[in-house]
Design a protein around this motif. Sequence first.
Motif, short mmCIF file in Angstrom:
data_model
loop_
_atom_site.label_atom_id
_atom_site.label_comp_id
_atom_site.label_asym_id
_atom_site.label_seq_id
_atom_site.Cartn_x
_atom_site.Cartn_y
_atom_site.Cartn_z
N VAL A 1 4.64 9.31 25.77
CA VAL A 1 4.74 9.84 27.13
C VAL A 1 3.56 9.36 27.96
O VAL A 1 3.71 8.96 29.12
CB VAL A 1 4.81 11.38 27.09
N SER B 1 10.87 10.07 35.98
CA SER B 1 10.93 9.53 34.63
C SER B 1 10.89 10.70 33.64
O SER B 1 9.86 11.35 33.48
CB SER B 1 9.72 8.61 34.41
N PRO B 2 12.03 11.01 32.99
CA PRO B 2 12.10 12.26 32.22
C PRO B 2 10.99 12.46 31.19
O PRO B 2 10.43 13.56 31.14
CB PRO B 2 13.48 12.19 31.57
N PRO B 3 10.63 11.44 30.38
CA PRO B 3 9.58 11.75 29.40
C PRO B 3 8.26 12.13 30.08
O PRO B 3 7.59 13.07 29.66
CB PRO B 3 9.43 10.43 28.62
N ALA B 4 7.91 11.42 31.18
CA ALA B 4 6.69 11.77 31.89
C ALA B 4 6.83 13.16 32.50
O ALA B 4 5.88 13.96 32.51
CB ALA B 4 6.40 10.74 32.98
N ASP B 5 8.04 13.47 32.97
CA ASP B 5 8.27 14.76 33.60
C ASP B 5 8.09 15.91 32.60
O ASP B 5 7.72 17.01 32.97
CB ASP B 5 9.68 14.82 34.20
N LEU B 6 8.33 15.63 31.31
CA LEU B 6 8.17 16.70 30.32
C LEU B 6 6.73 17.20 30.29
O LEU B 6 6.46 18.33 29.90
CB LEU B 6 8.58 16.20 28.93
N GLN B 7 5.78 16.36 30.69
CA GLN B 7 4.40 16.82 30.78
C GLN B 7 4.10 17.42 32.16
O GLN B 7 3.16 18.18 32.31
CB GLN B 7 3.41 15.67 30.52
N GLN B 8 4.90 17.04 33.17
CA GLN B 8 4.54 17.43 34.53
C GLN B 8 5.29 18.65 35.03
O GLN B 8 4.75 19.45 35.79
CB GLN B 8 4.81 16.25 35.48
N THR B 9 6.55 18.78 34.64
CA THR B 9 7.36 19.83 35.25
C THR B 9 6.79 21.21 34.92
O THR B 9 6.21 21.42 33.87
CB THR B 9 8.83 19.73 34.79
N PHE C 1 14.92 18.31 33.54
CA PHE C 1 14.73 17.41 32.39
C PHE C 1 14.24 18.16 31.15
O PHE C 1 14.49 17.74 30.03
CB PHE C 1 13.75 16.30 32.75
N VAL D 1 8.25 9.71 42.06
CA VAL D 1 8.72 8.68 41.13
C VAL D 1 8.19 8.96 39.73
O VAL D 1 8.88 8.77 38.73
CB VAL D 1 8.29 7.28 41.61
N SER D 2 6.96 9.49 39.64
CA SER D 2 6.41 9.73 38.30
C SER D 2 7.14 10.85 37.59
O SER D 2 7.19 10.86 36.37
CB SER D 2 4.90 10.00 38.37
N GLY E 1 5.53 16.48 25.24
CA GLY E 1 6.10 17.17 26.40
C GLY E 1 6.66 18.53 26.05
O GLY E 1 6.84 18.87 24.90
N LYS E 2 6.95 19.30 27.11
CA LYS E 2 7.47 20.65 26.92
C LYS E 2 8.99 20.61 26.78
O LYS E 2 9.65 19.67 27.23
CB LYS E 2 7.08 21.54 28.10
N ILE F 1 3.57 4.00 35.06
CA ILE F 1 4.06 4.47 36.37
C ILE F 1 2.88 4.68 37.31
O ILE F 1 2.93 4.34 38.49
CB ILE F 1 4.86 5.78 36.21
N THR G 1 11.29 3.70 30.97
CA THR G 1 11.67 5.12 30.99
C THR G 1 12.83 5.38 30.04
O THR G 1 12.76 6.25 29.16
CB THR G 1 12.08 5.55 32.41
N TRP H 1 5.14 24.51 25.28
CA TRP H 1 4.33 23.39 25.76
C TRP H 1 2.96 23.38 25.08
O TRP H 1 2.14 24.27 25.32
CB TRP H 1 4.14 23.50 27.28
#
Lengths: 604, 332
Positions: free
Chosen positions: B37, A373-381, A306, A369-370, B173-174, B44, B103, B167
Amino acid sequence: MSEATGGGLKSWLTTTDHKRIGLLYFWTAFAFFLVGGVEALVIRLQLAHPDGHLVGAETYNQLFTMHGTTMIFLALMPLGSSFFNYIVPLQIGARDVAFPRLNAFSYWVFLFGGLLLNASWFAGPLFHAGVLNVAPDAGWFGYANLTERQYSPGPNIDFWLLGLQILGISSLAAGFNFVVTILNLRAPGLKMMRLPTFSWMTLVTNFLIITAFPVITVGLLFLMFDRFFGTHFYVREAGATPVLWQHLFWLFGHPEVYILILPAMGIVSDVLPTFSRKPLFGYTVVVYSGILIGFMGWGVWSHHMFSVGLGPIADSVFAATTMLIAVPTGVKIFNWIATLWGGDIRGTTALHFAVGFIAMFIIGGLSGVSHASPPADLQQTDSYYVVAHIHYVFFGGTIFGLFAGIYYWWPKMTGRLLDETLGKVHFWLQFIGMNLAFFPMHFIGLLGMPRRVYTYSPDLGVSDLNLVSTIGALLIGLSILILVANLWRSRTHGAPASNDPWGGATLEWGIPSPPPPYNFSVIPTVESRLPRWRTERHGPMKDPPARPPAPIHMPGGSWWPIVAAFGLPVMALAPLTHTLWVVFVGAAILLFGIYRWAFEPFEV
Amino acid sequence: MPRLRFWLLTAALTISGCGGPYPQSTLHPRSDFGRAVDHLFTDIFWWAAGVFVVVEALLVIVLIRFRHREGRPAPKPTHGHTVLEIAWTLAPAVILVFVAVPTVRTIFATAGDAPADALRVEVTGHQWWWEYKYPDLGITTANEMHVPVGRPVQVAITSADVIHSFWAPALGGKRDAIPGHVNRIAFRADAVGDYSGQCAEFCGASHANMRLRVLVDADSVFQAWVKTEQGGPAAPATGSLAARGKEVFLHSPCLACHTIQGVSPGVIGPNLTHVGSRGTIAGAIFPNDSAHLASWIADAPSLKPGSLMTRMKPPLTDPDIAALVAYLQSLK
């Protein structure tokens, strides 16, 4: 009786008995599991404090790369294979797998591939590298173009790509073998919808293996050509894009996640009914969800990408397919709980691990699941949040499931029971340890620590959380030592196991522990899904007699699988050392082995 | 709801003995992008927490209620229940709709380009530092990005070598920095501050040492910074230590890699025209003081494994390094 029943080194080197190969897989994979675990402990000790300097950046990068590669390809997959080998033929009422010599070949190729990969820890002097360890160092998903010769000039990435290519051959050969075995060698009456769940998930897993591994083979072949022959598959300057690697890798990599989790799900689906004395709730639904997960696993790969910037449409589509896959997974969990509901639950160690699997896998699924969600994933990945997720899935999921399998089937495989008290101490230590080790990683990631950093600043405010995580990792290490002690102790002090120590419903519990070389004195005829239990329409089946009524011919051992397999690492030495003639030696060994194998007389 | 989650997290962190502040936290957003975000993640999180409690509770209840007891009659061999199966297939599907709709909305809301009057910044990842160009302002700098508070910013991200990932968690987000591709993010910072971040995609030996700062300035401060950056480098006073440092610079390999406007043309390493005004050096890992600058010049690879800035052959003498440090610090 053939030589394969005797002792001695030769009998193990030439064995084609699925049970012996299963044990070889088990001990080899378990040894690699310990190696991967030691690598993890060094990683955690380095990160126990900010600005750690136990190891340097280069060695640290090798440690996390080899930890991931080892655990996935050398420990978890082959531990699953050890159960495919040992248990599946017993569950389907067969005397062996469809291609016993190919099975031996798979094992030896796996062993040689794993040794080649790990030889990189000591191979530095051979390459005049100035250091001892030249292990792979670009992460277990080795993103191009960092893996190109320009940015990784040493032999490190060569070891990685050649090792993985060799392991892929092993997985593919085994994959075809098990698909054919399960489809063709079932006992009379064992229709597909009577197949034990573990055998079903083995079938799905091996279909995934034979469809997913060609994809990474192609990806690695491109990389190999780029590194050795000057092609430009991933080279930006030549108009290509390194993102191609990510598509190829994850197109393999996501099915690979299900290759790792489905066998564990199969084990849990067999263990829960046995210890709650109830049939699996919703057998058909559980089987079909497993098949569905296998198919849907092909449509989600870009959720690993993502942050690549594929555009809002692609991100939305892959978010939707990824979320959809949570449905069959959730269905399985509800069916497992319903299996326990109304049961007579016996708290054996195997059941502890099976329930631990459900409890921990839920956490991994929800964090999954969290980042679906791509926008959330931008902080997590690429943060520690993802490290937490992968460990709840692979450690809380796959490893708990496989350990349930060890405690469940060990008596069948060795004829000795594991100690239940030690087993429960092992379980609780591991359960507490893993939550201490991996739960804080959710916070560490959300507070901004990226993964794959050999050091971090004390300013991030994650120092204490990292220390807690390290303590948890040490507890896991201790729990694994208890498992090792239990396995070792069982050889001499374990209580002898009867045919059926747990009251199991499936065919493997109707024969001696460990089974004789021919498994079944008489091939059973199966009339229900739970042949050894009384159901509404059927009484329990009669177990096969202790002695075969007629002599049973079993094939003897063969040297040619190990000889042919040995040709592959020799061939790999050619590109590693940039010495062309070596490849012809390796190919000659391989072809000679295959030739002799093909014309080996049936009676050895 | 977000407040409750904040307190839950704070409680968890307090128990584990952590204080804060958390300069790289994703949970303290300071821009519109970051907040969008964070809202989505909060939603979620609550769905996940609900499912977690229900399913784990169910599991525990079942284990206690149906544990083995002597004399318990043999369990009824139930095989399944169609209505139940349909129910627990639909339930997660419905919950996922509540996750999927916001989302997709957030994907499109955060994917759009910034308005035309946005400040444009071009980010290029290098092993292992960040280059920032402001094409409309004619500024090139490294590792520390300055942006004005409250004004939309459009960041275009690419890489000069391998894949990196830009980031700065408080601002959103990154996005990966990929050679041959340009990725865009847009944000409007809410509050003045010094926000740290770092490369998130593994990029080789010193990945961990590829950090960055985004300084969100009040408008007047930002304008002053722009003015300084647009000017040429400070000229050292004749006869000063810094002037001798400039001579050392001009006779060393430094100039092959570093640009100092009007002095040297190199483009391999960071632009040093105003290096003296930066707070950090070496990919934002060390404070920009004499001691760190001196040891960095003397032996960069020992401070930052794999650094392309190698030890100089022959090595610079200590007085030369001192002069060079004085010169670099004068470049404000």
